[in-house]
Design an enzyme around this catalytic site. Structure first.
Site, PDB file in Angstrom:
ATOM      1  CB  SER A 123      44.275  96.592 135.371  1.00  0.00           C
ATOM      2  OG  SER A 123      43.500  97.340 136.470  1.00  0.00           O
ATOM      3  CD  GLN A 125      40.950 100.573 136.997  1.00  0.00           C
ATOM      4  OE1 GLN A 125      40.685 101.295 137.938  1.00  0.00           O
ATOM      5  NE2 GLN A 125      42.302  99.865 137.225  1.00  0.00           N
ATOM      6  CD  GLU A 152      39.108 106.153 138.944  1.00  0.00           C
ATOM      7  OE1 GLU A 152      39.769 106.211 139.950  1.00  0.00           O
ATOM      8  OE2 GLU A 152      39.475 105.420 138.004  1.00  0.00           O
ATOM      9  CE  LYS A 316      47.855  96.102 141.585  1.00  0.00           C
ATOM     10  NZ  LYS A 316      47.481  97.435 141.991  1.00  0.00           N
TER      11      LYS A 316
END
Length: 438
Positions: A123, A125, A152, A316
């Protein structure tokens, strides 16, 4: 429980001091977007480190988790240790983290280390900063399960493709001209504002970008599907006629649409930088940077959190208002998104990827086959070491122990422990190690 190679080896150890360096068996996540069977680097690492692992050629192997995350706490492969998992062992031996790490992160391992094998797009994001994470966690704990930030870093193992950060405004304006379906969703006013901002100050460009992106993301689903179908039809026809549509990423758009039909995220390729990392190249994703991984294998390290605000290319929960509000809209060219490692001054084989966050640092060791012994640097931090390539015996002086490590082997090293690697098969080594350098 099956015995693993590293359990069978009968550690040559004397004395009863509890081991502070030991092999781990790590959790594999089989998300649908992962590469299938032995096409997946995750599966290959698993198969070569554990001879009893059965790889199913029809199942995806998406992520290998190396750490203490409650949904994937690594198992300890040492019969002399009573705790079953790394998380349990660290909770009872917090000093193993190193004093600074222990005090800064309340006795917990601050990072999660992973290998990802991506076959279809993840996705689009972004991750909240600490302040926003705390707020979102209070408001909607079912969607934002903790109060931590989640910076990250991805380091490519194979050619690795991803979207990262807003591209220069001039490029977006060019796409508006060439892709009328994209411009229609953004609308005339927002388009005009973006065109006027070209060459202006960064603030004006960021504000115009925010307006354009928010317009796109808040478009009515029906209109998005209509425009996307028109674009797909147009590109397919042109490709069929033998025309090259790479100036508008024709192939990529068709691919994303096939994976996520009618999804608004397909249009994000015209807003975000498309990066293809070569092995060893990295991208760092700080808070509020929009991104998506598209394809390839990488090593990833992140702060321990599950907080993700999604915008598209996913079934999601999608939180468009939060996303549009939080994003960093500063445009920058794609090569600015590459995160270069520093070469160690003391060790010619060591590169250090040290992002501007306290939670983690990743080290890469590339040791040529001509070397017979390699000393792993001693750190004031617990670390997790992954053998991507090569076969060694890890010698642990403090425990008078030897641990064989194969490709895919994972070793936990407590703070201030020294480890010497004896190369048992003359082959180049490729090793990654996650730690916390405060």
């Amino acid at each position: 429980e099956p015995l693993f190679r590293s359990q069978i080896l009968g550690f040559q150890a004397t004395g009863m001091a509890s081991p502070r360096v030991f092999p781990l068996s790590c959790v594999v996540q089989q998300y649908a977007w992962g590469k299938v069977g032995s096409k997946s680097e995750v599966a290959c690492l698993l198969a070569s480190s554990d001879p009893l692992a059965q790889i199913s050629e029809d199942k995806p192997y998406a992520e290998l988790w190396m750490g203490t995350h409650p949904r994937g706490d690594a198992k300890i492969l040492d019969n002399r240790i009573s705790q079953k998992t790394l998380g349990q062992w660290i909770a009872e031996n917090p000093d193993c983290l190193g004093s600074k790490v222990k005090n800064t992160f309340n006795g917990k391992l601050p990072f999660l280390f992973k290998v990802l094998s991506v076959d279809t797009a993840l996705s689009i994001q972004a991750h909240p900063n600490k302040e926003l994470a705390e707020k979102l966690h209070l408001q909607a704990p079912e969607h934002y399960p903790d109060a931590n930030h989640k910076p990250e870093m991805a380091i490519a193992l194979t050619s690795f493709q991803g979207l990262c950060g807003f591209r220069p405004v001039e490029e977006i304006v060019t796409f508006m001209k060439k892709v009328p379906e994209f411009q229609l969703l953004i609308g005339d006013d927002a388009t005009a504002q973006l065109k006027e901002s070209v060459g202006g100050d960064t603030e004006a460009m960021a504000s115009a970008l925010r307006n354009c992106f928010s317009h796109l993301m808040k478009s009515e689903k029906k209109v998005v599907v209509e425009q996307l179908n028109l674009l797909v039809k147009r590109i397919s026809q042109q490709v069929f006629d033998g025309n090259n549509m790479e100036d508008i990423y024709g192939k990529l758009l068709l691919q994303l649409h096939q994976q996520h039909p009618g999804d608004i995220g397909c249009f994000a390729i015209y807003f975000l930088n498309l990066l293809t990392l070569k092995p060893g190249e990295a991208m760092f994703l700080d808070a509020n940077v929009p991104h998506a991984y598209l394809k390839g294998d990488c090593v990833e390290c992140m702060a321990c959190s599950d907080n993700t605000v999604r915008a598209g290319l996913t079934p999601k929960f999608i939180d468009v208002p939060t996303l549009c509000e939080m994003l960093n809209y500063t445009p920058s060219p794609s090569n600015n998104r590459l995160f270069a490692p520093a070469q160690s001054q003391d060790d010619p084989y060591l590169s250090i990827y040290d992002p501007p966050v306290p939670d983690f640092t990743v080290m890469k060791m590339e040791v040529p086959s001509s070397v017979t012994e390699y000393k792993v640097s001693t750190l004031d931090s617990a670390s997790i070491l992954l053998m991507v390539q090569g076969t060694v015996t890890a010698i642990i002086p403090s425990a008078h122990a030897e641990i064989p490590l194969y490709r895919g082997g994972v070793l936990f090293i407590a703070a201030n422990e020294s480890v010497l690697l004896k190369i048992t098969v003359p082959k180049d080594l490729l090793i990654f190690r996650a730690c916390c350098l405060l």
